[in-house]
Design a protein around this motif. Structure first.
Motif, PDB file in Angstrom:
ATOM      1  N   ILE A   1       0.746  -1.174   0.133  1.00 15.47           N
ATOM      2  CA  ILE A   1      -0.020  -0.139  -0.103  1.00 15.47           C
ATOM      3  C   ILE A   1       0.776   1.277   0.059  1.00 15.47           C
ATOM      4  CG2 ILE A   1      -1.936   1.163   0.992  1.00 15.47           C
ATOM      5  CD1 ILE A   1      -2.503  -1.774   0.436  1.00 15.47           C
TER       6      ILE A   1
ATOM      7  N   THR B   1      -2.466   3.590  -3.523  1.00 12.02           N
ATOM      8  CA  THR B   1      -2.383   2.850  -4.351  1.00 12.02           C
ATOM      9  C   THR B   1      -1.906   1.362  -3.854  1.00 12.02           C
ATOM     10  OG1 THR B   1      -1.632   3.926  -6.227  1.00 12.02           O
ATOM     11  CG2 THR B   1      -1.334   1.486  -6.544  1.00 12.02           C
TER      12      THR B   1
ATOM     13  N   VAL C   1      -5.650  -1.847  -6.582  1.00  9.79           N
ATOM     14  CA  VAL C   1      -6.696  -0.786  -6.301  1.00  9.79           C
ATOM     15  C   VAL C   1      -6.094   0.452  -6.157  1.00  9.79           C
ATOM     16  CG1 VAL C   1      -8.529  -0.099  -4.734  1.00  9.79           C
ATOM     17  CG2 VAL C   1      -8.288  -2.412  -5.104  1.00  9.79           C
ATOM     18  N   GLN C   2      -6.795   1.700  -6.667  1.00  7.92           N
ATOM     19  CA  GLN C   2      -6.186   3.082  -6.745  1.00  7.92           C
ATOM     20  C   GLN C   2      -7.210   3.951  -6.500  1.00  7.92           C
ATOM     21  OE1 GLN C   2      -4.222   5.305 -10.238  1.00  7.92           O
ATOM     22  NE2 GLN C   2      -2.471   4.512  -8.946  1.00  7.92           N
ATOM     23  N   ARG C   3      -7.026   4.761  -5.483  1.00  7.77           N
ATOM     24  CA  ARG C   3      -8.047   5.806  -5.393  1.00  7.77           C
ATOM     25  C   ARG C   3      -7.480   7.118  -5.166  1.00  7.77           C
ATOM     26  NH1 ARG C   3     -10.862   2.452  -6.618  1.00  7.77           N
ATOM     27  NH2 ARG C   3     -12.251   1.051  -5.535  1.00  7.77           N
TER      28      ARG C   3
ATOM     29  N   LEU D   1      -8.029   6.660   3.096  1.00  8.59           N
ATOM     30  CA  LEU D   1      -8.374   5.976   2.165  1.00  8.59           C
ATOM     31  C   LEU D   1      -7.688   4.459   2.360  1.00  8.59           C
ATOM     32  CD1 LEU D   1      -7.305   8.038  -1.011  1.00  8.59           C
ATOM     33  CD2 LEU D   1      -9.724   7.608  -0.217  1.00  8.59           C
TER      34      LEU D   1
ATOM     35  N   VAL E   1      -9.179   1.025   0.760  1.00  5.96           N
ATOM     36  CA  VAL E   1      -8.079   0.439  -0.371  1.00  5.96           C
ATOM     37  C   VAL E   1      -7.781  -0.956  -0.030  1.00  5.96           C
ATOM     38  CG1 VAL E   1      -5.991   0.872  -1.515  1.00  5.96           C
ATOM     39  CG2 VAL E   1      -7.376   2.714  -1.410  1.00  5.96           C
ATOM     40  N   THR E   2      -7.375  -1.133   1.122  1.00  3.64           N
ATOM     41  CA  THR E   2      -6.697  -2.389   1.710  1.00  3.64           C
ATOM     42  C   THR E   2      -7.710  -3.387   1.702  1.00  3.64           C
ATOM     43  OG1 THR E   2      -4.959  -1.299   3.013  1.00  3.64           O
ATOM     44  CG2 THR E   2      -5.809  -3.623   3.586  1.00  3.64           C
TER      45      THR E   2
ATOM     46  N   GLU F   1     -10.833  -3.453  -0.155  1.00  6.18           N
ATOM     47  CA  GLU F   1     -10.936  -3.873  -1.432  1.00  6.18           C
ATOM     48  C   GLU F   1     -10.080  -4.830  -2.141  1.00  6.18           C
ATOM     49  OE1 GLU F   1     -12.288  -1.781  -5.620  1.00  6.18           O
ATOM     50  OE2 GLU F   1     -12.101  -0.557  -3.775  1.00  6.18           O
ATOM     51  N   ALA F   2      -8.792  -4.462  -1.692  1.00  5.66           N
ATOM     52  CA  ALA F   2      -7.655  -5.198  -2.550  1.00  5.66           C
ATOM     53  C   ALA F   2      -7.642  -6.661  -2.034  1.00  5.66           C
ATOM     54  CB  ALA F   2      -6.427  -4.555  -2.197  1.00  5.66           C
TER      55      ALA F   2
END
Length: 315
Positions: free
Chosen positions: A105, A133, A148-150, A170, A174-175, A177-178
């Motif tokens: 991450i 990311t 995943v990227q936000r 975030l 992000v973590t 979802e990945a």
């Protein structure tokens, strides 16, 4: 999944918190010992303390390249390693050990701003957005396929501290979802366009020294990037260090020599800026608040009792 976590400071703490809140089993945490480095004492929530409170075994390492750690991780039998803000190289036999590999991450919109202090560098450079990311680790630092990227926007008055708070929030989504994508069996993700990659070093004292040859717009962003609790951007006045706590780009255009203490404009004192300041086409940097070497903070208009003279990069 059985997960080993590598991480440090608040970024690692937020990642571990997300893992502990997930359905997955955190079996080991590897983190760095506490550091006296100026930037590593900022946002320093303890990964080790959080792991201890949840009964997760903790290993302290500066570098993860010894045989004892390798055997320990092999015995832990992880499906996945998750890393965030791990400060040294992770060798291939470690990041390739888990069945699913290692998810890193990183607080930038890769492939740009790989490496260190990405939020500060991005703000200095005038980027319009920053983000987080999650990518699969490979042999090259911060270069693996994006899972995943936000992104979040950068506002015209944002400081690095503002961007830290916006991006650190975030980390958990992000973590999570990945992890869900990896647990579902997905293995194909988005390759990075390496032609767009940029890699930045750790920030140091030299990186916050003001160079009056820079244009005022870049200097104003430097001041915002070095907002508290980061070390403030600094210059020298009459041989003494002067920290710049706030500044704006001047409304007027000022010609002359970079670093000249030139004009009172509103609540600020304008310093001539830009390597081509002699042309008279540049805006200056209007200092509004400063801090002296003895720790006094005061409006720039009070500090500069008269115009004339220069601010310099060296005493």
């Amino acid at each position: 999944m059985r997960v080993v976590m590598f991480g440090y400071q608040t970024w690692g703490h937020r990642t571990l918190r997300a893992l502990l809140d997930s359905e997955h089993d955190v079996v080991t945490v590897v983190t760095h010992p506490a550091s006296d480095h100026a930037y590593e004492k900022i946002w320093s929530d303890s990964v080790a303390d959080l792991a201890d409170r949840h009964g997760v075994p903790v290993v302290l390492r500066n570098r993860p390249d010894d045989e004892e750690l390798f055997r320990l991780l092999k015995d832990a039998d992880p499906d996945l390693i998750v890393a965030n803000n791990w400060r040294t190289w992770i060798p291939p036999r470690i990041f390739g050990l888990p069945r699913l590999g290692t998810l890193n991450i990183h607080d930038s919109l890769l492939p740009r701003y790989a490496g260190f202090s990405p939020l500060i560098w991005a703000l200095i450079n005038g980027e319009k957005e920053v983000g987080v990311t999650a990518h699969m680790m490979n042999d090259e630092l911060d270069a693996g396929d994006i899972v995943v990227q936000r992104a979040v926007p950068v506002g015209p008055k944002d400081t690095a501290t503002d961007l830290f708070h916006r991006t650190v929030d975030l980390i958990a989504p992000v973590t999570t979802e990945a992890l869900a994508l990896l647990a579902s069996g997905r293995t194909e993700f988005t390759p990075q366009d390496r032609s767009l990659a940029t890699f930045f070093h750790k920030r140091s004292e030299e990186d916050i020294r003001i160079n009056w040859d820079w244009p005022a717009e870049a200097l104003e962003r430097l001041v915002r990037a070095q907002s508290a609790p980061y070390p403030a951007a600094f210059t020298f006045h009459r041989g003494r260090r002067l920290e710049i706590l706030s500044a704006v780009v001047s409304k007027g255009r000022y010609g002359g020599t970079p670093g000249r203490i030139f004009y009172r404009e509103g609540d600020g004192v304008v310093i001539v800026a830009g390597a081509d300041a002699r042309t008279g086409r540049n805006h200056g940097l209007a200092l509004t608040r400063v801090r002296t070497g003895d720790g006094r903070e005061l409006p720039a208009g009070e500090y500069f009792t008269s115009m004339g003279g220069y601010l310099t990069a060296r005493p």
